[in-house]
Design an enzyme around this catalytic site. Structure first.
Site, short mmCIF file in Angstrom:
data_model
loop_
_atom_site.label_atom_id
_atom_site.label_comp_id
_atom_site.label_asym_id
_atom_site.label_seq_id
_atom_site.Cartn_x
_atom_site.Cartn_y
_atom_site.Cartn_z
N TYR A 1 31.28 26.87 30.85
CA TYR A 1 31.49 25.17 30.95
C TYR A 1 33.11 25.56 31.50
CZ TYR A 1 28.59 23.84 27.84
OH TYR A 1 27.44 23.41 26.98
N HIS B 1 22.18 30.79 25.84
CA HIS B 1 22.40 29.22 26.18
C HIS B 1 21.31 28.98 26.99
CE1 HIS B 1 25.29 26.34 27.80
NE2 HIS B 1 24.47 26.29 27.49
N PRO C 1 23.66 13.95 21.32
CA PRO C 1 22.81 12.98 20.72
C PRO C 1 23.35 11.39 21.02
CG PRO C 1 25.14 13.21 20.04
CD PRO C 1 24.83 14.50 20.91
N LEU C 2 23.47 11.05 22.13
CA LEU C 2 24.76 9.96 22.60
C LEU C 2 23.80 9.87 24.19
CD1 LEU C 2 27.96 9.76 21.04
CD2 LEU C 2 26.35 8.64 20.92
N GLY C 3 22.66 10.32 24.53
CA GLY C 3 21.44 10.34 25.96
C GLY C 3 22.60 10.30 26.75
N ARG C 4 23.98 11.41 26.36
CA ARG C 4 25.11 11.67 27.80
C ARG C 4 26.29 10.17 28.33
NH1 ARG C 4 24.34 16.71 29.54
NH2 ARG C 4 22.24 17.59 29.20
N PHE D 1 25.13 7.57 27.12
CA PHE D 1 24.29 5.84 27.34
C PHE D 1 23.86 5.16 26.26
CE2 PHE D 1 20.20 3.72 27.63
CZ PHE D 1 20.25 2.89 28.97
N PHE D 2 23.54 5.71 24.83
CA PHE D 2 23.39 5.00 24.02
C PHE D 2 25.11 4.58 23.75
CE2 PHE D 2 19.86 7.60 22.91
CZ PHE D 2 19.45 6.83 23.83
#
Length: 347
Positions: free
Chosen positions: A63, A132, A212-215, A217-218
């Site tokens: 990163y 990773h 967990p938030l769809g990158r 999207f959610f």
């Protein structure tokens, strides 16, 4: 000011690691989701997270590369280290100087990566050290063997894998106990439920859900793409291509409707679904804004009944999602098997 939401602690895996029930993914602070964010703002966010009870930080040497670990290291100053569990990763190398990446799991690379991460984080021991991505050229026993030495030397407390197949997980676990497997698990990434999740549970391995938030999207649906910078890699993922996005937006619309009925936001509902998949699961949503962080940890207070779970899973079936998680050229658990140990010994 810290949030009033109570974040419980859970045992991650069966080896003794205890973390907050929800973690904080730090990648987007430094890489992949547009330009790096303000360092003082990100340090303030991390410290706010700890004060709010979220003590499990997730980073990686890729990163930045490297800059996210340096950022975490600065945030740990002032007595914060003792309150935190730091997870970082090795295995994706960009050392050729041309921006090309390769996956490496050879012992010399494992050790050099660990030493470098310890220096950047400015800590004596990494709480959870993941591979990773799995190097398909090196037997997993060889990679884990070197990690085992790092545990014995006190440089690493617990070992993890990211995006590993069931056979890789079993072979690794036979060399040294694996504490956690990190994988993409969300309402629209459920392929791991068939084999990987059951294998982890059989072996007593904790599950860390990334994206967990769809990158994102959610959180806002297709609106996410109205303000993405040109260097945000989400623009190139299959699910977010125009021909798939229109279809996938229907999932968000339905999620939004259900969330309104539950008195929460779509992102809280999506996170709550992950939390309700088991007390051995720790989602690590990332954010760069304190207000979004506060909303995310509100998910731990959302209660879902079996009928709620069933409804969510019916609208989030594989048939209702268009596009794969990654481009076909990117290594995931589906193509992470390594050669037999005998091939390495003979080399």
């Amino acid at each position: 000011m810290a949030s009033s939401t109570q974040v419980e602690r859970i045992k991650l895996g069966s080896q003794g690691l205890e973390v907050s029930a929800q973690g904080l993914g730090c990648m987007g602070m430094s890489a992949f989701y547009g330009p790096p964010k303000s360092e003082p703002d990100m340090i303030a966010l991390i410290r706010h997270a700890v004060d709010s009870g979220v003590t499990f930080l997730d980073t990686s040497d890729i990163y930045g590369p490297h800059t996210n670990e340096v950022l975490i290291g600065k945030a740990l100053k002032g007595g914060l280290r003792e309150r935190l569990q730091v997870a970082t990763k090795f295995g994706i190398s960009s050392a050729d100087g041309k921006g090309n990446r390769q996956v490496r799991g050879d012992p010399a690379y494992v050790r050099a990566s660990c030493e470098a991460s310890l220096k950047r984080l400015d800590i004596d021991c990494i709480d959870l050290y993941y591979q990773h991505r799995v190097d398909v050229r090196v037997p997993i026993e060889v990679t884990i063997g070197e990690l085992k030495k790092l545990v014995e030397e006190g440089k690493v407390k617990y070992i993890g894998l990211s995006e590993a197949s069931t056979s890789t997980i079993r072979r690794a676990h036979a060399v040294h106990p694996i504490t956690a497997v990190q994988l993409e698990w969300s309402l629209w990434s459920r392929d791991v439920e068939a084999d990987v999740i059951p294998t982890c549970r059989e072996l007593g391995i904790g599950i860390v859900s990334y994206s967990p938030l769809g990158r994102g999207f959610f959180s806002v649906g297709s609106k996410l793409f109205e303000n993405l910078s040109k260097d945000d890699f989400r623009q190139y993922l299959p699910r977010f291509q125009p021909e798939n996005l229109v279809h996938n937006a229907k999932l968000f619309d339905r999620l939004h409707e259900i969330a309104k009925g539950k008195g929460c936001t779509p992102s809280q509902l999506a996170l709550a679904w992950v939390h309700h998949r088991g007390n051995d699961v720790c989602p690590i949503p990332g954010t760069t804004r304190i207000e979004n962080f506060n909303q995310n940890i509100g998910a731990v207070s959302v209660k879902l009944m079996p009928n709620d779970m069933a409804e969510l899973e019916s609208i989030a079936s594989a048939d209702n999602i268009k596009g794969s998680r990654y481009k076909s050229t990117m290594i995931t658990w589906e193509n992470s098997d390594t050669p037999p140990l005998s091939s390495w010994n003979a080399a």
